[in-house]
Enzyme design. Structure first.
Site, PDB file in Angstrom:
ATOM      1  N   SER A 105       1.851 -14.100  25.585  1.00  0.00           N
ATOM      2  CA  SER A 105       2.193 -15.389  24.992  1.00  0.00           C
ATOM      3  C   SER A 105       3.368 -16.054  25.696  1.00  0.00           C
ATOM      4  CB  SER A 105       2.470 -15.193  23.498  1.00  0.00           C
ATOM      5  OG  SER A 105       2.623 -16.415  22.838  1.00  0.00           O
ATOM      6  N   ASP A 242       2.779 -23.138  25.446  1.00  0.00           N
ATOM      7  CA  ASP A 242       3.335 -21.867  25.883  1.00  0.00           C
ATOM      8  C   ASP A 242       2.361 -21.186  26.829  1.00  0.00           C
ATOM      9  OD1 ASP A 242       1.412 -21.119  24.016  1.00  0.00           O
ATOM     10  OD2 ASP A 242       2.578 -19.459  23.234  1.00  0.00           O
ATOM     11  N   ASP A 244       0.156 -18.821  26.768  1.00  0.00           N
ATOM     12  CA  ASP A 244      -1.259 -18.569  26.462  1.00  0.00           C
ATOM     13  C   ASP A 244      -1.917 -19.713  25.698  1.00  0.00           C
ATOM     14  OD1 ASP A 244      -0.013 -18.091  23.976  1.00  0.00           O
ATOM     15  OD2 ASP A 244      -1.521 -16.601  23.408  1.00  0.00           O
ATOM     16  N   ASP A 246      -1.434 -21.218  22.726  1.00  0.00           N
ATOM     17  CA  ASP A 246      -1.663 -21.332  21.284  1.00  0.00           C
ATOM     18  C   ASP A 246      -0.516 -22.037  20.566  1.00  0.00           C
ATOM     19  OD1 ASP A 246       0.228 -19.325  21.380  1.00  0.00           O
ATOM     20  OD2 ASP A 246      -0.951 -17.849  20.254  1.00  0.00           O
TER      21      ASP A 246
END
Length: 448
Positions: A105, A242, A244, A246
């Protein structure tokens, strides 16, 4: 069953330490293949998809997971670099038994992790994760019918169209000048296409991943470059994701950061005014008190869950609501998709901007963010601190001082020997003083 490896957001850590090694990933792939394959009533072999963000260790872990799954007799679809929510969507689209995300993440490139989605694009139930943990202890045996792997070449195009289809027919961003910061992460080759194909004039930064620069001085956790670029280019707004994809944050035309609470508020009041109503919103213990008050003024129900998207989703389902999220910009719209999705959440915000006919900076003024002050108190021991009479008395005194104009929250860290003392209120100096007073008591009690 106590879980050794899985946390509330999958498995995560520094590469080469603990569970984050190639050998562990090989065994994890095998264990997941045995459990997820056995849990499904399907014709033929099970099918599991693997996607990743742009950090360099993803190549190594992708190969290890693939080998473990194939050895368990599972077919593997390789998606390549894709946002976490894209993997949730594609798992549903391909009727796969599960989707695996290789990502840490918003963490730096030295970290990595694994997250699972079930066949319907939601997080795996706790009991299934526990089964996978138990299966990690099984000896690896080569399946009589080995699985096969294939690369899904049109994954990017499929997801781009899914994002665009989350907006109304003929919806257009024409005339909007935006700057995107893709954090050198998984949205780098997707987000610019989504917004430009919808008609926006797009300038992109953070779109040159090299495996080492994901989240490095960019993205939703470090938006300074985006703020500067928006002002310098005279853009209408900026959007940051960010690593990843999400999470999302916005920047208005003046370079002011608009966080997840403010974005949730805009989506909520847009639904209330233009889409037939907003049944309610789930935030977290850390959601700004001003957000709660602003929703209350508009008769929109609000509930707080524990910090973490898993808990937000659980409360959304429990209450029958379709909107929730966190201050970090992790926003979930379950009437559109099954998990937090930065691109889709951004499009929901832009719909609000368009329908209200006001600029983002004007809309953000509809909600007053209250001053919030947090102190991390490091302790020799946290045992019994929150239940101690002196701590409870300090909290009660602060709450009575704030009356209905603020709140107090004490929360133990999940990873460090800390207790986080947070106070919110309308009077910033008072908030800081009350937080300091409580922190002093917590420190004295915890370090006896």
């Amino acid at each position: 069953m106590t879980r050794k490896y899985f946390g509330t957001d999958g498995i995560r850590g520094q590469v080469g330490e603990g569970a984050i090694t190639p050998d562990f990933m090989l065994r994890l792939g095998y264990a997941a293949g045995k459990v997820l394959g056995a849990n499904q009533e399907i014709k033929g072999r099970s099918r599991i998809l693997i996607g990743k963000d742009t950090r360099v260790s993803g190549y190594m872990f992708e190969a290890a997971l693939e080998a473990g799954l194939i050895n368990a007799g599972v077919d593997v679809g390789l998606l390549g670099p894709m946002p976490t929510p894209a993997i949730a969507y594609l798992t549903r689209t391909f009727h796969a038994q599960a989707g695996i995300v290789i990502s840490a993440s918003h963490n730096p490139y030295q970290d990595n992790g694994i997250k699972f989605f079930s066949g319907d694009g939601s997080k795996l139930p706790d009991e299934v994760e526990a089964e996978i943990e138990a299966a990690l202890e099984l000896p690896m045996e080569t399946a009589k019918d080995l699985g096969k792997a294939w690369r899904i070449d049109d994954a990017v195009g499929r997801y781009i169209e899914f994002c665009k289809a989350s907006t109304p027919w003929r919806y257009s961003l024409q005339g909007l000048n935006i700057v995107l910061d893709c954090s050198n992460g998984a949205t780098y080759h997707i987000a610019p296409k989504v917004f430009s194909e919808l008609g926006a004039e797009v300038h992109s930064i953070g779109v040159q991943p090299d495996g080492l620069n994901i989240n490095l001085d960019c993205g939703s956790t470090k938006p300074e470059k985006l703020q500067q670029a928006v002002v310098e280019r005279g853009a209408d707004l900026g959007i940051a994701f960010d690593g990843d994809g999400d999470r999302v944050m916005f920047v208005d035309k003046n370079g002011k950061l608009i966080d997840g609470d403010q974005l949730l508020f805009l989506i909520a009041i847009h639904r209330q005014q233009f889409l037939g109503g907003c049944s309610g919103v789930v935030g977290t213990q850390m959601s700004n008190y001003g957000f709660e008050l602003a929703l209350k003024e508009r008769a929109i129900p609000f509930a707080r869950a524990k910090v973490g998207d898993r808990y937000v989703l659980e409360m959304m389902y429990k209450n029958g609501w379709t909107l929730g999220g966190e201050s970090s910009g992790h926003i979930v719209c379950t009437d559109v998709t099954t998990t937090g999705d930065g691109i889709i959440s951004a499009l929901q915000v832009l719909r609000a901007v368009s329908d209200f006919g006001e600029s983002l900076d004007q809309l953000s003024e509809k909600m007053d963010m209250l001053p919030q002050h947090m102190i991390n108190v490091r302790l020799a021991s946290r045992d019994g601190v929150l239940e101690h009479a002196d701590v409870k008395a300090a909290v009660a005194l602060a709450e009575s001082t704030l009356a209905d104009s603020g709140r107090v929250l004490l929360r133990p860290s999940g990873t460090e020997p800390l207790i986080r003392v947070m106070v919110e209120g309308k009077d910033a100096p008072l908030v800081e003083q009350l937080a300091a007073d409580i922190a002093q008591v917590v420190e004295r009690v915890g370090n006896v």
